[in-house]
Design an enzyme around this catalytic site. Sequence first.
Site, PDB file in Angstrom:
ATOM      1  N   GLY A 717       0.821  -1.205   0.000  1.00 32.98           N
ATOM      2  CA  GLY A 717       0.000   0.000   0.000  1.00 32.98           C
ATOM      3  C   GLY A 717       0.850   1.247   0.000  1.00 32.98           C
ATOM      4  O   GLY A 717       2.072   1.203   0.171  1.00 32.98           O
ATOM      5  N   MET A 718       0.177   2.369  -0.219  1.00 33.39           N
ATOM      6  CA  MET A 718       0.827   3.672  -0.201  1.00 33.39           C
ATOM      7  C   MET A 718       0.037   4.592   0.709  1.00 33.39           C
ATOM      8  O   MET A 718      -1.193   4.599   0.673  1.00 33.39           O
ATOM      9  CB  MET A 718       0.895   4.274  -1.602  1.00 33.39           C
ATOM     10  N   GLY A 719       0.726   5.346   1.526  1.00 32.46           N
ATOM     11  CA  GLY A 719       0.079   6.291   2.418  1.00 32.46           C
ATOM     12  C   GLY A 719       0.650   7.672   2.248  1.00 32.46           C
ATOM     13  O   GLY A 719       1.451   7.940   1.346  1.00 32.46           O
ATOM     14  N   GLY A 722       4.544   7.310   2.896  1.00 30.33           N
ATOM     15  CA  GLY A 722       5.434   6.450   2.147  1.00 30.33           C
ATOM     16  C   GLY A 722       4.766   5.208   1.619  1.00 30.33           C
ATOM     17  O   GLY A 722       3.549   5.067   1.654  1.00 30.33           O
ATOM     18  N   LYS A 738       7.949  -0.084   5.726  1.00 27.85           N
ATOM     19  CA  LYS A 738       7.381   1.195   5.301  1.00 27.85           C
ATOM     20  C   LYS A 738       8.526   2.159   5.020  1.00 27.85           C
ATOM     21  O   LYS A 738       9.280   2.518   5.927  1.00 27.85           O
ATOM     22  CB  LYS A 738       6.474   1.749   6.394  1.00 27.85           C
ATOM     23  N   ASP A 840      -5.860   9.678  13.106  1.00 25.28           N
ATOM     24  CA  ASP A 840      -6.126   9.290  11.717  1.00 25.28           C
ATOM     25  C   ASP A 840      -6.700   7.874  11.675  1.00 25.28           C
ATOM     26  O   ASP A 840      -6.248   7.030  10.897  1.00 25.28           O
ATOM     27  CB  ASP A 840      -4.852   9.380  10.882  1.00 25.28           C
TER      28      ASP A 840
END
Length: 1018
Positions: A717-719, A722, A738, A840
């Site tokens: 995944g991407m956040g 990063g 990560k 978050d």
Amino acid sequence: MKHLFPFFLTTLFFFLTKISLVFSITNLPLQLISLLTLKSSLHDHQNTFNDWDPTLAFARPGSHIWCSWSGIKCDKKTNQITSLDLSNRNLSGTIPEDIRNLVHLHHLNLSGNALEGTLQTVIFELPFLKTLDISHNLFNSTFPLGVSRLKSLTYLNAYSNNFIGPLPEEVAQIPNLEYLNFGGNYFKGLIPKSYGGLAKLKFLHLAGNLLNGPVLPELGFLKQLEHVEIGYQNFTGVVPAEFSSLSNLTYLDISLANLSGNLPVGLCNLTNLETLFLFKNHFYGTIPSSFARLTSLKSLDLSDNHLSGTIPEGFSGLKELTVLNLMNNNLTGEIPQGIGELPNLELLALWNNSLTGILPQKLGSNAKLQKLDVSSNYLSGPIPPNLCLSNNLVKLILFSNQFVGEVPSSLANCTALFRFRIQNNRLNGSIPLGFGILPNLAYLDLSKNNFTGPIPEDLGNAATLAYLNISENSFNSKLPEGIWSSPSLQIFSASYSGLVGKIPNFKGCKAFYRIELEGNNLTGSIPWDIEHCEKLICMNFRRNSLTGIIPWEISAIPSLTEVDLSHNFLTGTIPSNFANSTTIENFNVSYNQLTGPVPSSGSIFSSLHFSSFIGNEGLCGAVLQKPCGTDGLAAGAAEIKPQTKKTAGAIVWIMAAAFGIGLFVLIAGSRCFHAKYSQRFSVEREVGPWKLTAFQRLNFTADDVLERLAMTDKILGMGSTGTVFKAEMPGGETIAVKKLWGKHKETIRKRRGVLAEVDVLGNVRHRNIVRLLGCCSNNECTMLLYEYMPNGSLDDLLHGKNKDANLVADWLTRYKIALGVAHGICYLHHDCDPVIVHRDLKPSNILLDGDLEARVADFGVAKLIQCDESMSVIAGSYGYIAPEYAYTLQVDEKSDIYSYGVVLLEILSGKRSVEPGFGDGNSIVDWVKTKIKTKNGVNDVLDKNAGASCHSVREEMMLLLRVALLCTSRNPADRPSMRDVISMLQEAKPKRKLPGTVGAGDNAIAAKPLAQKANVEC
């Protein structure tokens, strides 16, 4: 050759020194070698071994220098190590085999660390060990064999680990065992009968496991027992009659254990008993009068059962009693007056019964009373005058009774008072002066009484008062001029209280969320400075005699949700700015004298029912299906426009919003480009050497991480900070890595965010919080190493393209995940010091392990709460941000609770937090609140794929929907704490077997996932 001679001498000297050093090490005592091996085998994240320096041992052989090291005690005559205390050092790793060389060890304490896996059996080879404490660790296997070899053991504490399987029967073979604590684990099955043979046992703690079956009667044969805690289980049957023989017992707790039947009369024989906890069971019948013979009793809690009858008169003779909890039963009759004279009574809780008569008038005369709650009974008579004789009274809860007379003036001088609730009684007289200057008073509810006279002026000076309700009284007086100046007051309700005069100016109105003045005789206009109430969510001024126009400033309050000005004499127009509000849910100006058009340029007013505007003959517009004149305003209408400075401010905001949108597009575009063309991880040797900081024992190095990442293209995944990769280490261990976004203008800022995540995660330990293994970094790059979660995220589960249909359809799984997340957030809010606010929380940040246990992750924007402070920027994700956070930037736990409520709504509905079908600017919260107001709208909310078509499942989902709506209340004060959320979730627990189970209540101990997944059955 001459220039090589000095080099030759140096080399020779170094070589001889090394030989000498090796020779010295081989001659070190076994004790010292064992300690040094132990030090090297454990990961010491806090450098607590800094004084374990062997240097002096080389210089001074025979000095026994290790006897002065921290955590070590030696026999003064023999210098043999007899005690090793490594507690609360945050150690991880394994215990080395060399510890067996500490043959004279009597005491070993490894508690309060992060030791995990299987308990090393080498500990069982220490022949003289008397005490062993491994509590508060993460051992997660069955309890290993071999403990019976510790023939000298008297103390065994394994509390709060993750041990599974049956209780070890082998423990019964330890002949001298006096203390046994296996509480707070996941042991299941029956209590072994062999435990009835522990003849010397004095302390037994098995609470908080998964034990079932009857309570072992053989425990009643352990004549030396002094302390028994075996509650928080799923037992069957009654308290064994054999327990009446435990004559030395001082502490008995079998709470929340599913027991039933009558209270055992035989317990009256336990004359040494000081604590008796049997709350939250299914006991019925009366409280035995023979319990009055328990004259040593200090704490008695029989609450949350089905007990009936009266409180025994003999309880007046329990002179040692400090705590008496009998609430939530079916008790009747009067409270014995002698209870008011108990000399040590500190807490009396009798609420939610059917008690009658007067409250003992000498309550508080002992000067020790701290908490009194007798609410929801049928008590009458006056409030005792000396409840706060020595300023120790913290909580006084008397609501929903039939008390009469005046409030004792002494209570207005009770400086310790924090919470005072006397609503729904028959009290009269005036409110005493003084409550406004109490330094700790936070909650004051005087509503639904017969109070008269002036409202005390000092309430406007209350330093800590957050909630004030004086509704439904007969004051026939004005509001104090300074009422809005109270610095902490958030909710003020004075509806139907006979108020007269004008509403005071709102100068100083900073903290208010809700103002309710409905049903009074207030006159004059609404003060224009109401915009000072910048946090206001609800204002209710209906049914008064207010005149003048609706101030434009009301529409400028950023989070206003409910406005009710109906049934007044207001004139002029409805300010057109209201139509642009994105927060208004209810707006009622019916039955006034308003004129002109109802604003319809925005979507808010067009969705309101026409009844919100009826009773105003001069109003017109599309909402009322009544055309307006060509001039746009009805005759005599006047709209007060905002001042020039506000127009200029609006332009600044518009420009700022445009800039923000542009920046967002730029960032989003760059990430899309990165995602499309950067398919492989580029492991460049960044500037500076790589450093691996480990938070537990790792079987790989930084070079291993870099090498494996160079070989992988598996992006998890991407956040915002990063990319997360899946990587298999050389030893076969799979981890998630990560990596911070590189070559980006905001790299430094985002790097700080990742380092914040390291700082937070490195210090938390909970089964519902993702585990941080370590951190790789150099001067230009940072990578976080996590445990790999094979089932992805909750977002994948609910919304992923490849989601497992069977898994999604399982309501029990969804409930289990919701409860796991609640436990994780509860840990951050209530068990961390300082408090941690995640900020978050969303489905993509909730990961699922192999057993579908929820793990809260991604702490890049987490905030440690050490004092009241605001953030300089808004952090979080759209759709999950609490409404007050968006404009106040105030950081507190209520923000997380709102986000959790949104997650609950996603779990219940199967929909994302923001979808086009919700309408422009609407989130799932707005959509759900709109739906449930319509007939059968709940059917559209609950996900049929989760089993909502099944009646029993639908009822369970409805209970969680109520919790979600509470969590997403616009007023933060209306949102429950995370502990309350867990308690409500427990009440909504499915009746079928869960894939994983947990304990109940604030003091619950989370339980282990069960072996099999349950199916939904209708």
